[in-house]
Every structure is written in C-alpha cells, then in structure tokens.
Design a protein around this motif. Structure first.
Motif, mmCIF file in Angstrom:
data_model
loop_
_atom_site.group_PDB
_atom_site.id
_atom_site.type_symbol
_atom_site.label_atom_id
_atom_site.label_comp_id
_atom_site.label_asym_id
_atom_site.label_seq_id
_atom_site.Cartn_x
_atom_site.Cartn_y
_atom_site.Cartn_z
ATOM 1 N N VAL A 1 36.102 44.006 40.327
ATOM 2 C CA VAL A 1 36.805 43.838 38.821
ATOM 3 C C VAL A 1 37.886 43.830 38.620
ATOM 4 N N ASN A 2 38.779 44.337 39.027
ATOM 5 C CA ASN A 2 40.106 44.164 38.505
ATOM 6 C C ASN A 2 40.991 42.862 38.111
ATOM 7 N N GLU A 3 40.489 42.022 39.331
ATOM 8 C CA GLU A 3 40.837 40.562 39.319
ATOM 9 C C GLU A 3 40.408 40.086 38.828
ATOM 10 N N LEU A 4 38.706 40.183 38.212
ATOM 11 C CA LEU A 4 37.961 39.415 37.392
ATOM 12 C C LEU A 4 38.859 40.017 36.061
ATOM 13 N N ALA A 5 38.944 40.846 36.243
ATOM 14 C CA ALA A 5 39.019 41.541 34.173
ATOM 15 C C ALA A 5 40.619 40.810 34.240
ATOM 16 N N ARG B 1 37.787 30.318 45.828
ATOM 17 C CA ARG B 1 38.198 31.077 47.682
ATOM 18 C C ARG B 1 37.011 31.921 48.176
ATOM 19 N N ASN B 2 36.588 31.473 49.093
ATOM 20 C CA ASN B 2 35.747 32.043 49.785
ATOM 21 C C ASN B 2 36.841 32.969 50.664
ATOM 22 N N THR B 3 36.249 34.608 50.100
ATOM 23 C CA THR B 3 37.369 35.794 50.851
ATOM 24 C C THR B 3 36.367 35.685 51.365
ATOM 25 N N GLN B 4 37.008 37.115 52.538
ATOM 26 C CA GLN B 4 36.217 37.625 53.810
ATOM 27 C C GLN B 4 35.733 38.398 53.575
ATOM 28 N N ALA B 5 34.510 38.623 54.028
ATOM 29 C CA ALA B 5 33.607 39.948 52.921
ATOM 30 C C ALA B 5 34.474 41.577 53.050
ATOM 31 N N LEU B 6 34.349 42.116 52.163
ATOM 32 C CA LEU B 6 35.173 43.404 51.466
ATOM 33 C C LEU B 6 35.020 44.713 52.091
ATOM 34 N N GLU B 7 34.309 44.423 53.046
ATOM 35 C CA GLU B 7 33.293 46.244 53.510
ATOM 36 C C GLU B 7 33.795 47.051 54.068
ATOM 37 N N ALA B 8 34.965 46.459 55.704
ATOM 38 C CA ALA B 8 35.454 47.176 56.422
ATOM 39 C C ALA B 8 36.827 47.064 55.968
ATOM 40 N N LEU B 9 37.066 46.644 54.699
ATOM 41 C CA LEU B 9 38.387 46.067 54.302
ATOM 42 C C LEU B 9 38.695 47.526 53.834
ATOM 43 N N THR B 10 40.497 48.485 53.741
ATOM 44 C CA THR B 10 41.138 48.885 53.324
ATOM 45 C C THR B 10 41.021 48.967 51.556
ATOM 46 N N ARG B 11 41.373 49.898 50.945
ATOM 47 C CA ARG B 11 42.241 49.326 49.453
ATOM 48 C C ARG B 11 42.814 48.087 49.374
ATOM 49 N N ARG B 12 43.890 48.199 49.592
ATOM 50 C CA ARG B 12 44.994 47.634 49.821
ATOM 51 C C ARG B 12 44.555 45.984 50.287
ATOM 52 N N GLU B 13 43.930 46.174 51.171
ATOM 53 C CA GLU B 13 43.665 45.176 52.457
ATOM 54 C C GLU B 13 42.282 44.157 51.336
ATOM 55 N N ARG B 14 42.044 44.994 49.833
ATOM 56 C CA ARG B 14 40.706 44.424 49.245
ATOM 57 C C ARG B 14 41.208 43.822 48.608
ATOM 58 N N ALA B 15 42.263 44.331 47.717
ATOM 59 C CA ALA B 15 43.437 43.931 46.821
ATOM 60 C C ALA B 15 43.569 42.674 47.380
ATOM 61 N N ARG B 16 44.652 42.968 48.057
ATOM 62 C CA ARG B 16 44.911 41.415 48.797
ATOM 63 C C ARG B 16 44.294 40.209 49.274
ATOM 64 N N ALA B 17 42.539 40.537 49.856
ATOM 65 C CA ALA B 17 42.144 39.731 49.682
ATOM 66 C C ALA B 17 40.877 38.916 48.249
ATOM 67 N N VAL B 18 41.145 39.230 47.186
ATOM 68 C CA VAL B 18 40.763 38.656 46.096
ATOM 69 C C VAL B 18 42.220 38.278 45.170
ATOM 70 N N ARG B 19 42.771 38.724 45.649
ATOM 71 C CA ARG B 19 44.148 38.241 44.916
ATOM 72 C C ARG B 19 43.933 36.363 44.851
ATOM 73 N N GLY B 20 44.314 35.758 43.310
ATOM 74 C CA GLY B 20 43.851 33.871 43.123
ATOM 75 C C GLY B 20 42.424 33.935 43.552
ATOM 76 N N ALA B 21 41.745 34.598 43.918
ATOM 77 C CA ALA B 21 40.306 34.037 44.831
ATOM 78 C C ALA B 21 39.386 33.442 43.321
ATOM 79 N N PHE B 22 40.093 33.405 41.530
ATOM 80 C CA PHE B 22 39.119 33.415 40.610
ATOM 81 C C PHE B 22 39.474 32.576 39.711
ATOM 82 N N THR B 23 38.975 32.150 38.886
ATOM 83 C CA THR B 23 39.541 30.747 37.890
ATOM 84 C C THR B 23 38.258 31.351 36.672
#
Length: 138
Positions: free
Chosen positions: A80-84, A37-59
């Motif tokens: 990194v947490n989502e990848l791990a 899943r092509n997630t939005q750029a994470l640079e301007a997101l908060t910690r919680r928004e980043r975690a939500r943005a990458v949830r389910g983005a990898f297989t």
C-alpha cells in the motif's frame, strides 16, 4: 497483481473488491498502476523484507484527483505504501486505503478486540521482533 500470478490464480481478489466498492460508491473504477516486476509472495516475509520486495515493483500513468487503493488483506502496509507513493508521484492529490481485512501485528494496541482475539503475526514483525513504526498517510 502481476500477470504471471493472475494466470496461476485465475482472478484478482483486490480487483473484484475494487469493482464492488466503486459500484457501491457510484464511482469510476480504474487501474492506473501496473505491477512491472513479479515479486515473490509476501506471506512469509518480515516487515523489512516486504518493503524491499515491493520497492520499484509498480509504475503509474499520469493521473490527477483523489484515489482509493483497495487491498484484500492489509498486513504491514508495504504494498500500500509503495502504491500510494506511485500514485502521488503520478499526480494524485489524495490517496486513501480500504482493506477487507487487517492482519494484527506486533505493536498494535493489544487491548483492542483484534489483538485480544488474534495476537501477534510473526511475519509482520521485523527481524528484531520490535514494534512496527507508526505509519502515516498524507
């Protein structure tokens, strides 16, 4: 990196670093994880928004053994947490992380040299500007 972002940028900096590290360690380079899943750029997101943005983005395809995640800049650890989690779910026995740079965030030990030089990074804070929870990798 999603193929659309790779097409715009023209290179994947984490892949370049990963290949160099693998060569230096005389280890095999592999990419068992794909960004689905092509997630939005994470640079301007908060910690919680980043975690939500990458949830389910990898297989990840089935794997075994020990794996090293290579990141160019470690900020909140969301990717990194989502990848791990994907690597462990696919069969990795141990997952380690190497990053070229680390963005200092609120809650870091501000007595260390990074904190004294750079201070807090607002994008890494959560919506309440509270210190981040302690991350544990196992």
């Amino acid at each position: 990196m999603h193929r659309q972002r790779l097409g715009r940028r023209g290179f994947n900096q984490a892949e370049i670093l990963g290949r160099l590290i693998a060569k230096a360690l005389q280890a095999r380079y592999a990419e068992p994880v794909k960004r689905v899943r092509n997630t939005q750029a994470l640079e301007a997101l908060t910690r919680r928004e980043r975690a939500r943005a990458v949830r389910g983005a990898f297989t990840c395809r089935p794997i075994s053994g020990n794996w090293l995640i290579v990141d160019d800049v470690f900020t909140t650890g969301a990717s990194v947490n989502e990848l791990a989690a994907e690597l462990r779910g696919a069969g990795a026995q141990r997952v380690m992380v190497a990053a070229l740079a680390r963005t200092p965030i609120s809650g870091d030990n501000q007595n260390n040299w990074l904190g004294s030089v750079f201070g807090d990074t607002p994008a890494a804070m959560d919506e309440t500007n509270s210190p981040p929870p302690t991350a544990k990798m196992s």
